[in-house]
Design a protein around this motif. Sequence first.
Motif, PDB file in Angstrom:
ATOM      1  N   THR A 159      13.050   7.206  61.653  1.00 50.98           N
ATOM      2  CA  THR A 159      11.658   7.326  61.870  1.00 50.98           C
ATOM      3  C   THR A 159      11.075   5.330  62.364  1.00 50.98           C
ATOM      4  O   THR A 159      10.537   4.547  61.930  1.00 50.98           O
ATOM      5  CB  THR A 159      10.543   8.214  61.811  1.00 50.98           C
ATOM      6  OG1 THR A 159      11.356   7.253  59.276  1.00 50.98           O
ATOM      7  CG2 THR A 159      10.945   8.918  61.316  1.00 50.98           C
ATOM      8  N   GLY A 160      11.351   4.919  60.722  1.00 53.43           N
ATOM      9  CA  GLY A 160      12.612   3.714  60.179  1.00 53.43           C
ATOM     10  C   GLY A 160      13.086   2.551  61.199  1.00 53.43           C
ATOM     11  O   GLY A 160      14.417   2.989  62.044  1.00 53.43           O
ATOM     12  N   GLU A 183      21.429   3.807  67.349  1.00 50.36           N
ATOM     13  CA  GLU A 183      19.735   4.516  67.271  1.00 50.36           C
ATOM     14  C   GLU A 183      18.760   3.449  66.995  1.00 50.36           C
ATOM     15  O   GLU A 183      18.119   4.212  67.560  1.00 50.36           O
ATOM     16  CB  GLU A 183      19.756   5.403  65.771  1.00 50.36           C
ATOM     17  CG  GLU A 183      20.902   6.548  65.671  1.00 50.36           C
ATOM     18  CD  GLU A 183      21.163   6.806  64.049  1.00 50.36           C
ATOM     19  OE1 GLU A 183      20.469   6.409  63.195  1.00 50.36           O
ATOM     20  OE2 GLU A 183      21.454   8.071  64.004  1.00 50.36           O
ATOM     21  N   ARG A 184      18.650   3.015  67.227  1.00 45.61           N
ATOM     22  CA  ARG A 184      17.565   1.786  67.055  1.00 45.61           C
ATOM     23  C   ARG A 184      17.285   1.534  68.418  1.00 45.61           C
ATOM     24  O   ARG A 184      16.311   1.648  69.467  1.00 45.61           O
ATOM     25  CB  ARG A 184      17.910   1.165  66.551  1.00 45.61           C
ATOM     26  CG  ARG A 184      16.651  -0.389  66.071  1.00 45.61           C
ATOM     27  CD  ARG A 184      16.527  -1.754  65.709  1.00 45.61           C
ATOM     28  NE  ARG A 184      15.652  -2.266  65.760  1.00 45.61           N
ATOM     29  CZ  ARG A 184      14.621  -3.003  65.076  1.00 45.61           C
ATOM     30  NH1 ARG A 184      14.510  -1.937  64.346  1.00 45.61           N
ATOM     31  NH2 ARG A 184      13.553  -3.531  65.176  1.00 45.61           N
ATOM     32  N   LEU A 185      18.382   1.093  69.153  1.00 50.17           N
ATOM     33  CA  LEU A 185      18.584   1.038  70.797  1.00 50.17           C
ATOM     34  C   LEU A 185      17.881   1.995  71.624  1.00 50.17           C
ATOM     35  O   LEU A 185      17.138   2.019  72.655  1.00 50.17           O
ATOM     36  CB  LEU A 185      20.498   0.380  71.162  1.00 50.17           C
ATOM     37  CG  LEU A 185      20.404   0.383  72.510  1.00 50.17           C
ATOM     38  CD1 LEU A 185      19.120  -1.081  72.690  1.00 50.17           C
ATOM     39  CD2 LEU A 185      21.725   0.190  72.895  1.00 50.17           C
ATOM     40  N   GLU A 222       9.027  -3.300  63.731  1.00 53.81           N
ATOM     41  CA  GLU A 222       8.490  -4.456  62.745  1.00 53.81           C
ATOM     42  C   GLU A 222       7.286  -3.480  61.844  1.00 53.81           C
ATOM     43  O   GLU A 222       8.315  -3.521  60.158  1.00 53.81           O
ATOM     44  CB  GLU A 222       8.090  -5.523  62.681  1.00 53.81           C
ATOM     45  CG  GLU A 222       8.875  -6.171  63.501  1.00 53.81           C
ATOM     46  CD  GLU A 222       9.182  -7.333  64.250  1.00 53.81           C
ATOM     47  OE1 GLU A 222       7.635  -7.661  64.161  1.00 53.81           O
ATOM     48  OE2 GLU A 222       9.675  -8.408  64.985  1.00 53.81           O
ATOM     49  N   ALA A 223       6.741  -2.958  61.548  1.00 57.39           N
ATOM     50  CA  ALA A 223       5.596  -1.802  60.960  1.00 57.39           C
ATOM     51  C   ALA A 223       6.392  -0.414  60.143  1.00 57.39           C
ATOM     52  O   ALA A 223       6.148  -1.068  58.957  1.00 57.39           O
ATOM     53  CB  ALA A 223       4.630  -1.799  61.899  1.00 57.39           C
ATOM     54  N   LEU A 224       6.873  -0.534  60.901  1.00 58.65           N
ATOM     55  CA  LEU A 224       8.055   0.942  60.414  1.00 58.65           C
ATOM     56  C   LEU A 224       9.114  -0.078  59.628  1.00 58.65           C
ATOM     57  O   LEU A 224       8.962   1.104  58.341  1.00 58.65           O
ATOM     58  CB  LEU A 224       8.724   0.910  61.694  1.00 58.65           C
ATOM     59  CG  LEU A 224       7.523   2.590  62.374  1.00 58.65           C
ATOM     60  CD1 LEU A 224       8.558   2.867  63.517  1.00 58.65           C
ATOM     61  CD2 LEU A 224       6.966   3.055  61.791  1.00 58.65           C
ATOM     62  N   LEU A 266       1.969   4.875  67.095  1.00 57.42           N
ATOM     63  CA  LEU A 266       2.745   4.872  68.186  1.00 57.42           C
ATOM     64  C   LEU A 266       1.892   4.253  69.111  1.00 57.42           C
ATOM     65  O   LEU A 266       0.932   4.282  69.063  1.00 57.42           O
ATOM     66  CB  LEU A 266       3.509   5.747  68.842  1.00 57.42           C
ATOM     67  CG  LEU A 266       4.334   5.142  69.780  1.00 57.42           C
ATOM     68  CD1 LEU A 266       5.314   4.631  69.644  1.00 57.42           C
ATOM     69  CD2 LEU A 266       4.668   6.195  70.911  1.00 57.42           C
ATOM     70  N   PRO A 267       1.409   2.704  69.925  1.00 53.68           N
ATOM     71  CA  PRO A 267       0.772   2.106  70.065  1.00 53.68           C
ATOM     72  C   PRO A 267       0.105   2.531  71.494  1.00 53.68           C
ATOM     73  O   PRO A 267       1.134   2.632  72.296  1.00 53.68           O
ATOM     74  CB  PRO A 267       1.213   0.323  70.145  1.00 53.68           C
ATOM     75  CG  PRO A 267       3.248   0.527  69.251  1.00 53.68           C
ATOM     76  CD  PRO A 267       2.997   1.935  68.985  1.00 53.68           C
ATOM     77  N   SER A 268      -0.533   1.400  71.829  1.00 52.88           N
ATOM     78  CA  SER A 268      -0.728   1.935  73.605  1.00 52.88           C
ATOM     79  C   SER A 268       0.384   0.901  74.390  1.00 52.88           C
ATOM     80  O   SER A 268      -0.013  -0.118  73.380  1.00 52.88           O
ATOM     81  CB  SER A 268      -2.122   1.766  73.929  1.00 52.88           C
ATOM     82  OG  SER A 268      -2.696   0.379  73.743  1.00 52.88           O
TER      83      SER A 268
END
Length: 247
Positions: A6-7, A69-71, A93-95, A103-105
């Motif tokens: 999640t992060g 995993e991040r990729l 970065e916020a996570l 999750l942003p638009s």
Amino acid sequence: MLRTPTGGAGHGTAAAGERAMSIGTVLLQLRDEFPEVTISKIRFLEAEGLIDPQRTPSGYRKFSPGDVERLAQVLRMQRDHYLPLKVIREHLEALARGEQAALPSPGGPGEPVDPLRDQDPGRATAARIGRPELLAAAEATEEQLDEWESYGLIVPASGGSYDAEAVNVARLVADLGRFGLEPRHLRAVKAAAEREAGLVEQVVAPLRRHRNPQTRAHAEATAKELAELSVRLHAALVMTALKAGFH
């Protein structure tokens, strides 16, 4: 399928006991879920600061499982939510700071967005998105999209919307553009694709005209399989031609 945390903290560093992987190995791991990912795409995401693999003294990239995993997380947000890299980076970065970020638009922070959310799951490929979402997904300008459309590489629906295949084409054209390939250079690729589609259509056309729904469904499955084989053959022939040119 790869599972993502999640992060996003800790990318670029390998914990004790983690197996470091080369970029080629990473590509093979991702190909099942992301068949269109390339080494150039991975390098581009690194250059944009989305991933930060370690480097050996000789300069080779070494990816930890956390990097992979991040990729995968970045690629999913691009594919499923049509988010530009700037927005993805800010979200990760916020996570990493421990914030509970929604999750942003595509345009920035806000309500979660999924252009396919109102579609029947069995008909996801028929989903349509608008011009702003396509521009965000391909990270393209209005001028670039106008040029792609003028060469017939991107074809909007009658109402000006775009389907999932148009999104894929836009992303690929944008990626090729980073190597200096312009839309005029891609006309031959488009012509070859249309000829290949014509061959597939010759095979499945009699099945599509059948009255039996199961036969028509078989036609669609056959068309998809033939298309995939055609793409693989095309890629193999291109690689063969390139190798011949090096000798």
